[in-house]
Motif scaffolding. Sequence first.
Motif, PDB file in Angstrom:
ATOM      1  N   THR A  38       0.818  -1.106   0.025  1.00  0.00           N
ATOM      2  CA  THR A  38      -0.159  -0.050  -0.007  1.00  0.00           C
ATOM      3  C   THR A  38       0.779   1.242  -0.033  1.00  0.00           C
ATOM      4  OG1 THR A  38      -1.765  -1.192   1.261  1.00  0.00           O
ATOM      5  CG2 THR A  38      -2.036   1.263   1.315  1.00  0.00           C
ATOM      6  N   GLU A  39       1.658   1.244   0.926  1.00  0.00           N
ATOM      7  CA  GLU A  39       2.786   2.599   0.860  1.00  0.00           C
ATOM      8  C   GLU A  39       3.506   2.891  -0.454  1.00  0.00           C
ATOM      9  OE1 GLU A  39       2.687   4.968   3.031  1.00  0.00           O
ATOM     10  OE2 GLU A  39       0.906   3.684   4.029  1.00  0.00           O
TER      11      GLU A  39
ATOM     12  N   ARG B 249       0.841   3.966  -2.966  1.00  0.00           N
ATOM     13  CA  ARG B 249       0.668   5.491  -2.847  1.00  0.00           C
ATOM     14  C   ARG B 249       1.817   6.468  -3.193  1.00  0.00           C
ATOM     15  NH1 ARG B 249      -1.631   4.505   3.264  1.00  0.00           N
ATOM     16  NH2 ARG B 249      -3.495   3.988   2.609  1.00  0.00           N
TER      17      ARG B 249
END
Length: 75
Positions: free
Chosen positions: A46-47, A50
């Motif tokens: 996820t990071e 992003r």
Amino acid sequence: MATRSLFWVRNDHRLDDNAALTAFCNNSDEGMILYTPSASLQRAQTERRRFFEASLTEFLSGLVKKNQTVVIFSE
């Protein structure tokens, strides 16, 4: 005769220090930038995803400011 060019982007979202992109913008009368996201983005945590998406958004905004046509192709 107009110079038509295609610039293919996958992971390199640099605007100011990208020699190939600079040459494309300076030497093409008509050009299209084709963006295809890498398969690793789909598997990214996820990071990382992003960060990648924020980088891509900034890159695409910069291209629009340079009056470039961008086509996004996703598998």
